[in-house]
Design a protein around this motif. Structure first.
Motif, mmCIF file in Angstrom:
data_model
loop_
_atom_site.group_PDB
_atom_site.id
_atom_site.type_symbol
_atom_site.label_atom_id
_atom_site.label_comp_id
_atom_site.label_asym_id
_atom_site.label_seq_id
_atom_site.Cartn_x
_atom_site.Cartn_y
_atom_site.Cartn_z
ATOM 1 N N TYR A 73 1.042 -1.213 -0.094
ATOM 2 C CA TYR A 73 -0.055 -0.015 0.051
ATOM 3 C C TYR A 73 1.012 1.186 -0.215
ATOM 4 O O TYR A 73 1.886 1.323 0.604
ATOM 5 C CB TYR A 73 -0.838 0.066 1.200
ATOM 6 C CG TYR A 73 -1.947 1.357 1.334
ATOM 7 C CD1 TYR A 73 -2.782 1.457 0.640
ATOM 8 C CD2 TYR A 73 -1.604 2.162 2.260
ATOM 9 C CE1 TYR A 73 -3.486 2.693 0.404
ATOM 10 C CE2 TYR A 73 -2.327 3.466 2.245
ATOM 11 C CZ TYR A 73 -3.465 3.661 1.627
ATOM 12 O OH TYR A 73 -4.178 4.789 1.627
ATOM 13 N N LEU A 74 0.551 2.029 -0.934
ATOM 14 C CA LEU A 74 1.452 3.508 -0.856
ATOM 15 C C LEU A 74 0.653 4.560 -1.011
ATOM 16 O O LEU A 74 -0.757 4.537 -1.572
ATOM 17 C CB LEU A 74 2.385 3.331 -2.315
ATOM 18 C CG LEU A 74 2.774 4.720 -2.718
ATOM 19 C CD1 LEU A 74 3.921 5.115 -2.172
ATOM 20 C CD2 LEU A 74 3.243 4.659 -4.360
ATOM 21 N N THR A 75 1.011 5.536 -0.075
ATOM 22 C CA THR A 75 -0.086 6.749 -0.102
ATOM 23 C C THR A 75 0.936 8.280 -0.049
ATOM 24 O O THR A 75 2.085 7.948 1.160
ATOM 25 C CB THR A 75 -1.074 6.650 1.064
ATOM 26 O OG1 THR A 75 -1.646 8.018 1.019
ATOM 27 C CG2 THR A 75 -0.519 6.734 2.403
ATOM 28 N N TYR A 76 0.775 9.030 -0.520
ATOM 29 C CA TYR A 76 1.437 10.193 -0.450
ATOM 30 C C TYR A 76 0.755 11.462 -0.382
ATOM 31 O O TYR A 76 1.065 12.245 -1.248
ATOM 32 C CB TYR A 76 2.776 10.270 -1.434
ATOM 33 C CG TYR A 76 2.425 10.133 -2.697
ATOM 34 C CD1 TYR A 76 2.347 11.152 -3.713
ATOM 35 C CD2 TYR A 76 2.342 8.893 -3.160
ATOM 36 C CE1 TYR A 76 2.240 11.018 -4.933
ATOM 37 C CE2 TYR A 76 2.184 8.550 -4.858
ATOM 38 C CZ TYR A 76 2.109 9.473 -5.633
ATOM 39 O OH TYR A 76 1.963 9.496 -6.830
ATOM 40 N N GLU A 77 -0.488 11.557 0.488
ATOM 41 C CA GLU A 77 -1.288 12.584 0.398
ATOM 42 C C GLU A 77 -0.665 13.440 1.385
ATOM 43 O O GLU A 77 -0.960 14.740 1.663
ATOM 44 C CB GLU A 77 -2.578 12.341 0.769
ATOM 45 C CG GLU A 77 -3.210 11.405 -0.448
ATOM 46 C CD GLU A 77 -4.489 10.793 -0.297
ATOM 47 O OE1 GLU A 77 -5.037 11.019 0.717
ATOM 48 O OE2 GLU A 77 -4.849 9.955 -1.014
ATOM 49 N N LYS A 78 -0.057 13.074 2.592
ATOM 50 C CA LYS A 78 0.519 13.831 3.982
ATOM 51 C C LYS A 78 1.877 14.260 3.511
ATOM 52 O O LYS A 78 2.649 13.452 2.874
ATOM 53 C CB LYS A 78 0.209 12.799 4.943
ATOM 54 C CG LYS A 78 -1.212 12.494 4.871
ATOM 55 C CD LYS A 78 -1.731 11.991 6.517
ATOM 56 C CE LYS A 78 -3.168 11.449 6.370
ATOM 57 N NZ LYS A 78 -3.639 10.189 6.320
ATOM 58 N N GLU A 79 2.217 15.112 4.494
ATOM 59 C CA GLU A 79 3.769 15.291 4.571
ATOM 60 C C GLU A 79 4.612 14.321 4.761
ATOM 61 O O GLU A 79 5.430 14.318 3.847
ATOM 62 C CB GLU A 79 3.896 16.400 5.743
ATOM 63 C CG GLU A 79 3.179 17.782 5.343
ATOM 64 C CD GLU A 79 3.594 18.567 3.902
ATOM 65 O OE1 GLU A 79 4.692 18.631 3.676
ATOM 66 O OE2 GLU A 79 2.774 18.792 3.305
#
Length: 180
Positions: A144-150
């Protein structure tokens, strides 16, 4: 329970060897075959990691019976493609790696996604086209990859160990409920 986990952990490499002939870079089979981030293997013994870089975050397990470690090996913090990880964590259950967490800056998200897409293909699920969240789902491992936050993250998870941990939590809740 530890015996069951050990049996499953011993059988997973055999399944991987059978899949290895069909695993190619750019396919979800590659995720199932590798089941790792560099030298950290899902289902592998935590003792196989270099102890001088390994720091247990708590002496008490979490609600799932898992321990979380920070792993500061400089070679593994260098993700590649111009990305240096901010933090690398390993979650274990009965001494075996169940999840691997990679933390990085939000602005590195596209480069991280490019590496994962090159390695595991573009057969991922995206929550929606406006969010930078992706899920590669193999039969033995998920990413799982997420890069919505700092401080953004990628998480590798062992499918088999996740099922065992979920079952343990369900059994524990059931046992507590029957004691009411």
């Amino acid at each position: 329970m530890k015996r069951l986990v050990m049996i499953i952990a011993l059988l997973l490499p055999l399944i991987s060897m059978a899949q290895e002939s069909t695993a190619r870079l750019g396919s979800i089979n590659y995720l199932d075959t590798k089941k790792s981030y560099k030298a950290i293997k899902l289902g592998g013994d935590i003792k196989d990691l270099k102890s001088e870089y390994l720091f247990k975050l708590s002496e008490t397990p979490d609600a799932s019976g898992c321990y979380v470690y920070t792993y500061n090996d400089p070679a593994l913090l260098n993700f590649g493609n111009g990305v240096v990880l901010k933090r690398l964590q390993v979650k274990t259950y009965v001494g075996l790696v169940s999840s691997i967490y990679l933390f990085f800056e939000k602005e590195d998200g596209n480069r991280v996604r490019d590496v994962f897409t090159t390695a595991y293909g573009s057969n991922y699920t995206q929550s929606n086209s406006e969010e930078d969240s992706y899920l590669w789902k193999g039969s033995l491992a998920t990413l799982y990859l997420t890069y919505e936050k700092e401080l953004s993250a990628a998480m590798y998870t062992s499918v088999a160990m996740d099922k065992i941990i979920s079952q343990r939590k369900a059994n524990s809740a059931s046992s507590a409920a029957s004691d009411l």
